[in-house]
Structures are given as structure tokens and as C-alpha cells.
Motif scaffolding. Structure first.
Motif, PDB file in Angstrom:
ATOM      1  N   THR A  42       0.832  -1.196   0.000  1.00 49.24           N
ATOM      2  CA  THR A  42       0.000   0.000   0.000  1.00 49.24           C
ATOM      3  C   THR A  42       0.868   1.249   0.000  1.00 49.24           C
ATOM      4  N   VAL A  44       0.644   3.883   1.755  1.00 45.32           N
ATOM      5  CA  VAL A  44       0.984   4.329   3.112  1.00 45.32           C
ATOM      6  C   VAL A  44       2.217   3.594   3.611  1.00 45.32           C
ATOM      7  N   GLN A  45       2.238   2.283   3.377  1.00 41.81           N
ATOM      8  CA  GLN A  45       3.373   1.498   3.834  1.00 41.81           C
ATOM      9  C   GLN A  45       4.640   1.891   3.094  1.00 41.81           C
ATOM     10  N   HIS A 471      -1.990   6.397  15.258  1.00 42.09           N
ATOM     11  CA  HIS A 471      -2.940   6.912  14.273  1.00 42.09           C
ATOM     12  C   HIS A 471      -2.353   8.127  13.590  1.00 42.09           C
ATOM     13  N   VAL A 474      -3.046  10.704   6.608  1.00 39.64           N
ATOM     14  CA  VAL A 474      -2.101  10.868   5.512  1.00 39.64           C
ATOM     15  C   VAL A 474      -2.801  11.603   4.377  1.00 39.64           C
ATOM     16  N   VAL A 627      -4.968   6.442   9.081  1.00 42.41           N
ATOM     17  CA  VAL A 627      -4.222   5.191   9.069  1.00 42.41           C
ATOM     18  C   VAL A 627      -3.963   4.747  10.501  1.00 42.41           C
ATOM     19  N   ASP A 628      -4.241   3.500  10.770  1.00 42.68           N
ATOM     20  CA  ASP A 628      -3.914   2.923  12.068  1.00 42.68           C
ATOM     21  C   ASP A 628      -2.667   2.063  11.859  1.00 42.68           C
ATOM     22  N   LEU A 629      -1.555   2.586  12.292  1.00 42.15           N
ATOM     23  CA  LEU A 629      -0.283   1.931  11.978  1.00 42.15           C
ATOM     24  C   LEU A 629      -0.190   0.533  12.564  1.00 42.15           C
ATOM     25  N   GLU A 632      -2.202  -1.651  10.532  1.00 42.12           N
ATOM     26  CA  GLU A 632      -1.534  -1.739   9.241  1.00 42.12           C
ATOM     27  C   GLU A 632      -0.365  -2.731   9.312  1.00 42.12           C
TER      28      GLU A 632
END
Lengths: 788, 191
Positions: A42, A44-45, A471, A474, A627-629, A632
Motif C-alpha cells: 500500500t 501508506v506502507q 494513528h 495521511v 491510518v492505524d499503523l 496496518e
């Protein structure tokens, strides 16, 4: 093999070796930690991994000074920071809580207060609004907080600076003692240092760490047992890991080579055979490194460390060959006899390492490619080059007494049949009962960072009050300014959520660097000088302010009204720049998202993530996403574990099919697989009993047990022509196994978690494979050798 | 002879015992430290260069040992100030505004409030961290003068004078380096 064929083989080999040497000489060797993070699916990652590689986060070094009285620690912290600040080429920012570091920030905020203050809107400077501001000023002057306002009142009667400062209150910060940051219990003075070099630039990071140690030695006046320096952070990890991998690779390679050489000498009592046996190993290692360099563009340090296993494995082929050679047959002929088994063993190994090649971890894939290329090269050298180098009447004097002893042990091993079956069933039952706690769910289990270093890092992060970011919102955009504008929109909505109690607060780069539109709007909200003077005159009526007091205000606000908007460069030299750079990043790389901008708004004190996510989604054309890391990274780990399980199963299936095709008999496949399955189960059980929950790497190790162990089972299963051949086969198996055990077993002593996991798993598994093959595979002595 | 010696020892010690102990800052601080809580009314008058008339305010003060002070201003505008440990919170009631300051972040404000708090708490150690102290007068009417130690605080605060009688603090006068000054007069409620 004809003489011409031999010469051709030799020529090809020499050219190939030279080519490998050239490729290796041009190779880049890395120790990039993100190689052992899965390839990230993703966006975000990807951003997070990029941050780990070269973002501000990767450049931060957390420093603690401990082991002395607080006053001594504070003094040392100040002197140490002063030393570091004299090296701006290496350290961009040195923050130990001292005012030196913060005064630049305050100066920036004050100078640009009219562009930065969210209170500057139309109507802020009307007569009525100014009247309220002035009355508030009077009240504040009467309170102890009046000192806040004190001398700046004539320049800032509307209190924009106080507005700005108020925004930062509530953000967790370390405690201050004697003017510097301290851990809560006073045991450590704390600093945060930002290096100029990116985290992945390990050479530069190493230089920075050396400079730090030197600076500390200078700052640390107390000789002997004075305060001690502790450092942590991505760059530190990279340097430490590389050093450790380097040391491990060097040490274990030397030990493995020495042990294997000793083994070969004991076996053949001939230096010449020793050198010949090591030829496939050396060729394989060169081919492996060259293949990785070509395939991945660079070679990871861990791959070199893993090369140790190749020493133990590749030498097997030579051992099989030499031990099988009899004085009355030409080498090529004895090779022809064992070649089918050798080839099948190689192919099963390739199936195992192939699963690693396909896994989502670039690092693991390197190890896979390295082993495949190395083994193939080693087998080819054994098959085509070694015979060419052997004299016609070559025969080795393998320790025949030993072979006889081994044979008698193997013959009596059958009595252990039932104990092995019972032990395997017990292990299976045990694993079944523990199935919920067998595997770790932590993504952290994949890092090559030692547990103790991770613990120190967590402790320092806690001390420094760096909140565990879980949290964050992004925002993606095409340009820096669009990302800032997007952040402002999100921030406005988040502010409402703060008031609703869904979260405690948040950070945003736009606080320090508003979007161009916002800055223009604030400038537009400032009236013309004449108008402003009139309004303030009205507002001041009846209040006790000395006439002419606000002259500085008029000139400064008018300068703000017409000044050029702030850009990222305006922040240079402040600690705020560091903050902005960590919250606002340009995507690098070569994919389609490269060049795009991402703004991150970390949230704190989240009580209702669902409501926040909904609020952000409900914004018209919102470019932000919550985003909830933790979720994730957990999801990421689950995905990769599933993927590795799938590939491992595929690898196992491929091995089964291969055996089925080659052996052409279900019964024979079962005979070969039974000891391997038992070895895998018992190894698994032993690892679990050994303590730690198992990671993906252990799983890969189990597959390698099958891939490597199948060699032994195949040779066991292969029917020998006569008693002498059987003795030779058994002796070669024992020595080959010992060599493999040396390779993988040594890795079990590595402090690099990945190497440790693979080494211990394969070491135990390979040994058990041999023992169980001896116990479980009945090898009737046939009168005639059947072809495999 | 032996009896005479004993007598001598006894009389000398009696002489020493009879003399009242010297009264000084340690004794004053010990006495103040005994106070567990106190209430009073205050009137404060601030004279500032920026203003052409002094600011006057009044209200009540509540002290709870060891370190909590609540200052409720009634006039001219309602305002509550609470000092607790190293947090100072100020609430402006009519505006519904409240802010909390972590004192270590604001050394000057910290020095201001600590002069009062440490004196009330009889905490000489903390007082000495911020100020050089000198005491004049006697138990019935004393005056404690404080001069900041830290160079940066010296640029703001010149001197603080705290006047009182026994364990009652009566006046607090702050003289700032650039001439601004404030005088707070406290009338303690009977316990």
C-alpha cells in the motif's frame, strides 16, 4: 569425458569465474534494514518504509547520557551539545532542551506571527476586536503570566505569539532539569540529534557516530567511570547491524572453512583432495554473489553471512563424488553412477530456495537466489570441472574403518524405528496443542535488530516522550503546497473532533508552514496602516496604555502585510524545519507516485478512531485518510506470513512432484518423505520448546530442512550395488551431513535474528533428517544397482 | 573537687540552655513549614512603564501545603490562577479561556511564582535554587529579600521583598529590572 571436452569445461569455468570476479568487484554491498521489511503493497506502507530509509525519521539519533548525578549529566549534556553544534556538516540539529536550540524557533515564530497565527482573520483588527485584545492584555499584565507578554506587548498587542505558543502546549515533551531534557526519573539526560546523512547511508552514519563518541569524550571531563553515552535510532541500528553481520560473516566463514577443511583432511588425508573439494564451494560462492549483484543491483551483508551455509552444502557434492570413486573406475564413470541422485538432490534444494526467492522480502529473496546460483555452480563444477582435474587412476583413501563403523551403526539404527515414530507423534500432538501460540505476530520479529538494542530504543523513546504514533492522517497531493492546503482542511475538521472529544490533539506541518493561499488570506486580513491606526486609537480610548506605545506594532504588522510568503527554506536553521520535513515528504523512487507529496498528521489521545475516520471521509474531495499503523503493520505481517506459508507449501509440493517424477513410485516417494516429515515435525517441536515464538524465517528454515534433507534420504533410498558401495555411500552421507551441520549450525550462533533462525532450524533439521533416514529407510542390499 | 566540676558543667550548660536560640532564616522557614493551609484576601497594585496608571486587582488567596496556591481575582475581572507542582493554570472566567503552563518551559514565570510558593512552604532549598536570600528584622516583623541567581532571570527581576510577622506573610513586593513594580498586600483570615 574426452580430453577436448575436459579442456572446454575448464576454459568455460575459468571464464565464468573471471566474469563473476569482475561483477563482484563492481558490486555494491549494503546493509539496508528495509530489505527485511516486506515489499510494501500500500502507498501508506511505502511512505513509511521510505521514511525509514531516508526520511527525517531515519536521520534521528536518540542520545542518553547516564551514570552520574543529575547536575553532572546536565553539564555533560550542555558541553556535548556544544561540541556537536560545531560540526554542522555532520549534524543538522542538536536538541538537548537548551534554549540555544529553541530560541531560533521562537524567533521564527515571532517574526512570522501574522502569517502563522490562525487567529489572523478578517475582523481581527477592527476597532471593536482590538478593544477586546487590549482589555485582555491589561488583564494578562496583572497576572504572573504577564511576563509572557511583558516586553513584546508593544509589538504584539493582539497576542498572536501567545496564540502560536498555545498551539504547542499539550504536546508531550521530555522534562527539563537544569535547563536540559531529562528522563522522568532523572537518571538520564536526553538529546535528539539529526544527522545530515540519510539513515541508509551507513558509511556516513558510522562517521557521524564516531564524531559523536569523540565529542562525548571531549565533553566528558570526568576521567574514568564518568557518565556513559547511549545512542539509538535507525542509523545506529544500521551501523550496528552491518558491523555485526560483517563480523559474523567473516568469523563464521573462517570457522566453517577451517572445520570443513579439517573434516576433509580427516576423511581423505590428502591436501590435494582438500583443495579439489573446496573448488566447487569457492566457485559456488562467487557465482552466488555475482548472481545476486546482477539480479538485485546490490548485495546485502546478510547474504554474505548466509554464504557460510553454502560452504557446508556445496562441499557435499565433492564428498559424494570422491567417496564414491573406486580405484578401478574412472572418475567420470563413478560420477555417472551418482549423477542422477545428485541432480535430484540439487533440484529439490532449488525448490526449497526457490520459495525464498519468491517471498515478498527482498532480503530473503537474495538469500534464495544466492543459494540457487551457488549450488548450481557447485554441482556443475563437480560434474564437469573436477573430473577434468583428476588423474585417471585417482582414488581417495577414505577412512574405510570409519565407513564400516558407520554401516554397523546404521544397520542397528532400525531398532529406533518405533521410538522415532512415537517421538514424532508426540511432537505432532504437542504442536497441535500449542497451535495458537506457535507463531509471533509481531512485524518486529523480522528486523535484523537485536532484542537488547530494540529495548534500549523503546526506553529512550519513552524517556523522550516521543509518543507512539499509532494513528495518523495521511494526505496525498501533487505538490508541496497542495499537500499543505489539504492538511489545513483536515486540520480544521480534526479541530472539531478535538472539541467533540474524539482525540486529544494532532500535529501538522501547515502549522509551521501554512499553504500559500492561507498566508495570502492572512495578509489580506491585515488593514492598511492608516485604517489600523484609526481602529487602534478608538480601541485604546479610556485604557491606561502610554501614548505611542504601539508604534512597533504598526511597523511590524505592515511589514508582514507586504512580506513574501514563507517557504520551506524560511525555516532553515530551526528545529521546526526538522518537524516539517518529517511531516511533509516528497515521494522518491521510480514508481508512478514518485514526485508526489505526502503530508502526515499524527494524532494523539485518540478515543474514537471510527468517528475520526468518518469525519475525514465526509469532507468534500478529501485527500486524507486515517491510518492505524498498528493495524496496518499487523495486517502486513499476517499477509506476509500467509504468503510465505503459501510459497513454502508450493515449494514442498514441487519437491514432492519432483520426487514422484524421478522415482516413479508413490511408495518410494513416501519412503523418502517419511524421515523428512518426521525431522520437520520434531525440529519444529524442539524450536518451540526452546522458547521464543517462531517467525516467518523459521518457517522458511523448515522448508530448507526438506530441501536439504532430501539429499540424504535420496542417497539412503538409492540401492547400493554391493556392500562396499553401501559403506562408501553411508560414509559420504555422514560427512556431507557433518559439513552441512557445520555451515548451518554455525549460523545458529549469529546474533542477527534472521541468520540465527535459519541456522538453528536447518542445523537441527538436517541432522535429524540423516538420523531419521538411517532409522526409517530400510535399505535392502540389492545384487544389482537399479538406476534411479 | 569532683562535685565542683559537675557543678561547673551543669551551670555552663544551663547558661547556654537559657539563652534564646538565635532567630534566623532557618527558624523562619521552619515556622512557615508548619503551616498546612491558609486563606486570605489580597490587594495588588502594579506600576508599569507601559501604562500611565497603575493596575489594581483584588481577591482571595488559598494556600495548601506543600505547594498549591489558588489565587482568585475578583476585581477588576474574575480570574483564577492555580499553581500546583510545576503546572500553572490560568482561567479567565469572562472569556472562558484557560491555559496551563509547564513552569520548566517558562523559567521567568517559574522564578516569580516560586518566590512566593517556596516562602510559604518554608522550602529554603528551592528558594536557594532561584535566589540569594537575606533576612532582616525579627520574628515579629521580618523582611526577606530575594535576588535572582540566574543571569537570564536577572534581566527581568531585580528584587523581591517579602514582609511578614511570625508565620504570616503580609506583603510581597516585586521590583523588575526595568523599573516596573508590584506590591501585594495580604490580610490573612483567622484560621
Amino acid at each position: 569425458m574426452t580430453g577436448a571436452g575436459s579442456r572446454r569445461a575448464l576454459a568455460v569455468w575459468v571464464v565464468a569465474i573471471l566474469a563473476c570476479a569482475v561483477i563482484i568487484a563492481k558490486s555494491e554491498f549494503t546493509a539496508d534494514m528495509s530489505a527485511f521489511l516486506p515489499r510494501t503493497p500500500t502507498p501508506v506502507q511505502q511512505i513509511l518504509v521510505q521514511q525509514l530509509r531516508d526520511g527525517v525519521v531515519s536521520r534521528l539519533i536518540l542520545v542518553a547520557i547516564e551514570g552520574a548525578a543529575p547536575e553532572v549529566l546536565a553539564q555533560t549534556s550542555k558541553r556535548f551539545s556544544a561540541e556537536l553544534r560545531q560540526q554542522p556538516d555532520a549534524f543538522v540539529a542538536v536538541n538537548n532542551g537548551e534554549d540555544v536550540a529553541l530560541s531560533k524557533d521562537r524567533e521564527f515564530l515571532f517574526r512570522n506571527r501574522y502569517l502563522l497565527s490562525p487567529a489572523v482573520t478578517t475582523g481581527r483588527f477592527t476597532g471593536a476586536a482590538l478593544r477586546i485584545s487590549l482589555e485582555e492584555d491589561l488583564q494578562l499584565l496583572g497576572s504572573p503570566a504577564g511576563a509572557l507578554l511583558g516586553k513584546i506587548l508593544p509589538r504584539d498587542p493582539t497576542g498572536e505569539m501567545l496564540q502560536l505558543i498555545a498551539q504547542f502546549e499539550g504536546v508531550a515533551r521530555p522534562e527539563t532539569r537544569d535547563g536540559v531534557w531529562f528522563a522522568r526519573d532523572g537518571s538520564r539526560a536526553l538529546l535528539v540529534v539529526q544527522t545530515r546523512a540519510a539513515g541508509y547511508d551507513i558509511d556516513a552514519q558510522e562517521r557521524a557516530l564516531t564524531s559523536m563518541r569523540t565529542a562525548f569524550a571531549v565533553a566528558n571531563e570526568t576521567a574514568g567511570s564518568g557518565p556513559a553515552l547511549l545512542v539509538s535510532g535507525p542509523g545506529v541500528f544500521a551501523v550496528q547491524s552491518r558491523a555485526r553481520i560483517k563480523a559474523d560473516a567473516m568469523r563464521f566463514s573462517l570457522i566453517a572453512t577451517a572445520l570443513v577443511a579439517a573434516l576433509l583432511l580427516a576423511l581423505y588425508r590428502s591436501p590435494r583432495v582438500l583443495v579439489l573439494s573446496l573448488l566447487p564451494v569457492a566457485s559456488g560462492a562467487l557465482a552466488g554473489i555475482a548472481a545476486v549483484s546482477l539480479g538485485f543491483g546490490s548485495v546485502h551483508g546478510i547474504t554474505l553471512g548466509f554464504g557460510v551455509t553454502l560452504i557446508g552444502e556445496a562441499v557435499d557434492y565433492a564428498i559424494y563424488l570422491f567417496t564414491q570413486i573406486t580405484p578401478d573406475t574412472a572418475p567420470a564413470n563413478s560420477l555417472a553412477r551418482i549423477w542422477p541422485t545428485l541432480r535430484l538432490g540439487l533440484l529439490t534444494s532449488i525448490c526449497g530456495f526457490g520459495a525464498m526467492l519468491l517471498s515478498g522480502f527482498p532480503g530473503l529473496a537474495q538469500l534464495g537466489l544466492f543459494s540457487i546460483a551457488g549450488l548450481v555452480a557447485a554441482v556443475l563444477v563437480t560434474r564437469f570441472v573436477l573430473p577434468a582435474l583428476l588423474p585417471l587412476k585417482f582414488a581417495v583413501h577414505a577412512a574405510t574403518g570409519l565407513a564400516r563403523g558407520v554401516t554397523s551403526i546404521v544397520d542397528s539404527a532400525r531398532v529406533l524405528r518405533y521410538p522415532v515414530i512415537v517421538a514424532t507423534l508426540a511432537a505432532l500432538f504437542f504442536l497441535g496443542s500449542q497451535r495458537n501460540t506457535l507463531w509471533t505476530d509481531e512485524l518486529a520479529s523480522l528486523t535484523p535488530i537485536a532484542v537488547s538494542e530494540r529495548a534500549l530504543d523503546e526506553a529512550l523513546r519513552r524517556d523522550i516522550s516521543a509518543p507512539d504514533v499509532r494513528h495518523l492522517v495521511v494526505v496525498s497531493a501533487d505538490s508541496e503546497d497542495a499537500a499543505l492546503a489539504g492538511s489545513e482542511k483536515i486540520a480544521a475538521r480534526l479541530q472539531t473532533s478535538v472539541e467533540q472529544g474524539h482525540l486529544g490533539g494532532f500535529e501538522s506541518a501547515a502549522v509551521y508552514l501554512p499553504s500559500a493561499a492561507t498566508q495570502r488570506a492572512r495578509q489580506a486580513a491585515i488593514p492598511e496602516p492608516a485604517v489600523l491606526r484609526d481602529s487602534l486609537r478608538d480601541a485604546q480610548r479610556g485604557l491606561p496604555f502610554r501614548p505611542g506605545l504601539f508604534e512597533p506594532f504598526f511597523s511590524e504588522i505592515d511589514a508582514a502585510r507586504t512580506q513574501a510568503p514563507l517557504t520551506r527554506a524560511s525555516l532553515d536553521g530551526t528545529a521546526l524545519a526538522l518537524k516539517v520535513d518529517s511531516l511533509l515528504v516528497k515521494r522518491t523512487g521510480t514508481d508512478s507516485a514518485a514526485g508526489a507529496w505526502t503530508a502526515m498528521l499524527p494524532l494523539r489521545g485518540v478515543t474514537d478512531a471510527v468517528a475520526i475516520a468518518r469525519a475525514i471521509q465526509s469532507l468534500p474531495d478529501s485527500a486524507g485518510v486515517l491510518v492505524d499503523l498498528k493495524q496496518e503493520s499487523d495486517a502486513l505481517y499476517q499477509t506476509y506470513r500467509r504468503e510465505v506459508i503459501t510459497y513454502s507449501l508450493l515449494g514442498a509440493v514441487a519437491i514432492l512432484l519432483l520426487l514422484l517424477v524421478s522415482l516413479r513410485s508413490v511408495r518410494r516417494v513416501l519412503v523418502v518423505m517419511a524421515p523428512l516429515a518426521a525431522a520437520v515435525i520434531v525440529t519444529f517441536c524442539l524450536l518451540v520448546l526452546g522458547g521464543n515464538p517462531l517467525s516467518i524465517f523459521h518457517l522458511v528454515g523448515l522448508l530448507l530442512v526438506v530441501a536439504v534433507g532430501s539429499n540424504y534420504a535420496l542417497f539412503f533410498e538409492r540401492q547400493a550395488a554391493d556392500l562396499a558401495e553401501r559403506e562408501r555411500t553411508l560414509a559420504s552421507l555422514v560427512f556431507a551431513n557433518l559439513a552441512t551441520l557445520i555451515g548451518f549450525g554455525l549460523l545458529a550462533f549469529s546474533k542477527v535474528p534472521l541468520l540465527h533462525a535459519l541456522g538453528s532450524t536447518v542445523g537441527i533439521g538436517a541432522f535429524l533428517s540423516l538420523v531419521f533416514s538411517a532409522v526409517l529407510i530400510t535399505q535392502p542390499l540389492a545384487l544389482k544397482a537399479k538406476p534411479v | 573537687m569532683r562535685h565542683a566540676l559537675w557543678a561547673l558543667i551543669l551551670t555552663t550548660s544551663a547558661v547556654f540552655a537559657a539563652e534564646p536560640p538565635a532567630w534566623g532564616i532557618n527558624e523562619l522557614m521552619q515556622e512557615l513549614a508548619q503551616i498546612k493551609s491558609a486563606k486570605g484576601r489580597f490587594v495588588e497594585r502594579k506600576t508599569m512603564a507601559m501604562l500611565n496608571a497603575p493596575l489594581e486587582s483584588s481577591g482571595t488567596l488559598v494556600y495548601t501545603a506543600p505547594g498549591r496556591i489558588e489565587k482568585n481575582t475578583r476585581l477588576p475581572k474574575p480570574e483564577t490562577l492555580v499553581l500546583d507542582q510545576n503546572k500553572l493554570s490560568i482561567e479567565f472566567k469572562d472569556r472562558g479561556q484557560r491555559r496551563t503552563l509547564a513552569l520548566p518551559d517558562y523559567p521567568v514565570i517559574w522564578a516569580f511564582v516560586e518566590s512566593i510558593r517556596s516562602t510559604l512552604a518554608g522550602d529554603l532549598a528551592t528558594l536557594n535554587r532561584f535566589y540569594r536570600t537575606s533576612l532582616t528584622g525579627n520574628e515579629a516583623q521580618w523582611r526577606l529579600s530575594l535576588q535572582p541567581v540566574d543571569a537570564k532571570i536577572q534581566t527581568v527581576v531585580k528584587e523581591i521583598h517579602i514582609g511578614g510577622s511570625r508565620s504570616n506573610v503580609r506583603t510581597i513586593e516585586i521590583i523588575e529590572t526595568e523599573g516596573d513594580r508590584s506590591l501585594m498586600t495580604i490580610t490573612e483570615d483567622p484560621p
